[in-house]
Structures are given as structure tokens and as C-alpha cells.
Scaffold this motif. Structure first.
Motif, short mmCIF file in Angstrom:
data_model
loop_
_atom_site.label_atom_id
_atom_site.label_comp_id
_atom_site.label_asym_id
_atom_site.label_seq_id
_atom_site.Cartn_x
_atom_site.Cartn_y
_atom_site.Cartn_z
N TYR A 78 8.10 6.21 7.83
CA TYR A 78 6.81 5.55 7.96
C TYR A 78 6.52 4.80 6.66
O TYR A 78 6.76 5.33 5.57
CB TYR A 78 5.69 6.57 8.22
N VAL A 79 6.03 3.58 6.79
CA VAL A 79 5.67 2.78 5.63
C VAL A 79 4.15 2.72 5.54
O VAL A 79 3.49 2.25 6.47
CB VAL A 79 6.26 1.35 5.72
N VAL A 80 3.63 3.20 4.42
CA VAL A 80 2.20 3.09 4.16
C VAL A 80 1.99 1.75 3.46
O VAL A 80 2.52 1.52 2.38
CB VAL A 80 1.70 4.24 3.27
N PRO A 81 1.24 0.85 4.08
CA PRO A 81 1.03 -0.47 3.47
C PRO A 81 0.26 -0.37 2.15
O PRO A 81 -0.50 0.58 1.93
CB PRO A 81 0.21 -1.23 4.51
N ALA A 82 0.46 -1.35 1.31
CA ALA A 82 -0.26 -1.42 0.04
C ALA A 82 -1.77 -1.32 0.28
O ALA A 82 -2.29 -1.81 1.28
CB ALA A 82 0.07 -2.73 -0.67
N ASN A 83 -2.45 -0.64 -0.62
CA ASN A 83 -3.90 -0.54 -0.63
C ASN A 83 -4.47 0.26 0.54
O ASN A 83 -5.64 0.08 0.89
CB ASN A 83 -4.55 -1.92 -0.73
N VAL A 84 -3.65 1.13 1.16
CA VAL A 84 -4.14 2.01 2.22
C VAL A 84 -4.19 3.43 1.65
O VAL A 84 -3.18 3.97 1.20
CB VAL A 84 -3.21 1.96 3.46
N ALA A 85 -5.37 4.03 1.65
CA ALA A 85 -5.53 5.39 1.16
C ALA A 85 -4.75 6.34 2.06
O ALA A 85 -4.82 6.24 3.28
CB ALA A 85 -7.01 5.77 1.12
N HIS A 86 -3.99 7.26 1.46
CA HIS A 86 -3.20 8.20 2.24
C HIS A 86 -3.01 9.50 1.47
O HIS A 86 -3.06 9.52 0.24
CB HIS A 86 -1.85 7.60 2.61
#
Length: 76
Positions: free
Chosen positions: A32-40
Motif C-alpha cells: 500500500y502506498v500512502v500518498p504524500a501529506n496524508v496522515a497515517h
């Protein structure tokens, strides 16, 4: 992370990544790729072996800092 994506590849186990409005479950053999600037917030109820891909110099705790922030550029 403001300017970079972060890729999680699960080798063994199951990883949960909490996002603002949902949770993603990633099983062994999935990524899974968490896109830039997405809180996780990654979470593992049981042991998980994973490969985390991000550019050199990115702090593991983002801009939160604290005692869990790992030093950069150290091979473990």
C-alpha cells in the motif's frame, strides 16, 4: 510526510494503517502506498514483517518527533 509517498510491503502477518476516515488492512504479499501529506498511523496487533520504502532522510515519526523517532541513515 509533506512531500513524499511512503510504501509499505507486508512480508508476513497483517498490518493495519489508520487514515483520517478509514483503516487499510494489508496482508502478506500486498503493498500500500500512502500518498504524500496524508496522515497515517501503522498498527500491528501481532508481529508483522514488512519493507518500508521512503527516501533517505525522512523521519519515521514525520513531524511529530519524540522518543520513538529513529536516527536517520542507520542500517539495522
Amino acid at each position: 510526510h509533506e512531500s513524499t509517498d511512503e510504501t509499505f510491503i507486508v512480508l508476513e502477518g497483517t498490518l493495519r494503517i489508520d487514515l483520517d476516515d478509514t483503516s487499510i488492512h494489508i496482508n502478506a504479499g500486498e503493498m500500500y502506498v500512502v500518498p504524500a501529506n496524508v496522515a497515517h498511523k501503522p498498527y500491528a496487533e501481532n508481529e508483522v514483517k514488512l519493507l518500508l520504502i521512503e527516501p533517505c532522510g525522512v523521519a519515521n515519526t514525520g513531524d511529530q518527533g519524540g522518543e520513538r523517532t529513529a536516527p536517520n541513515d542507520i542500517w539495522i
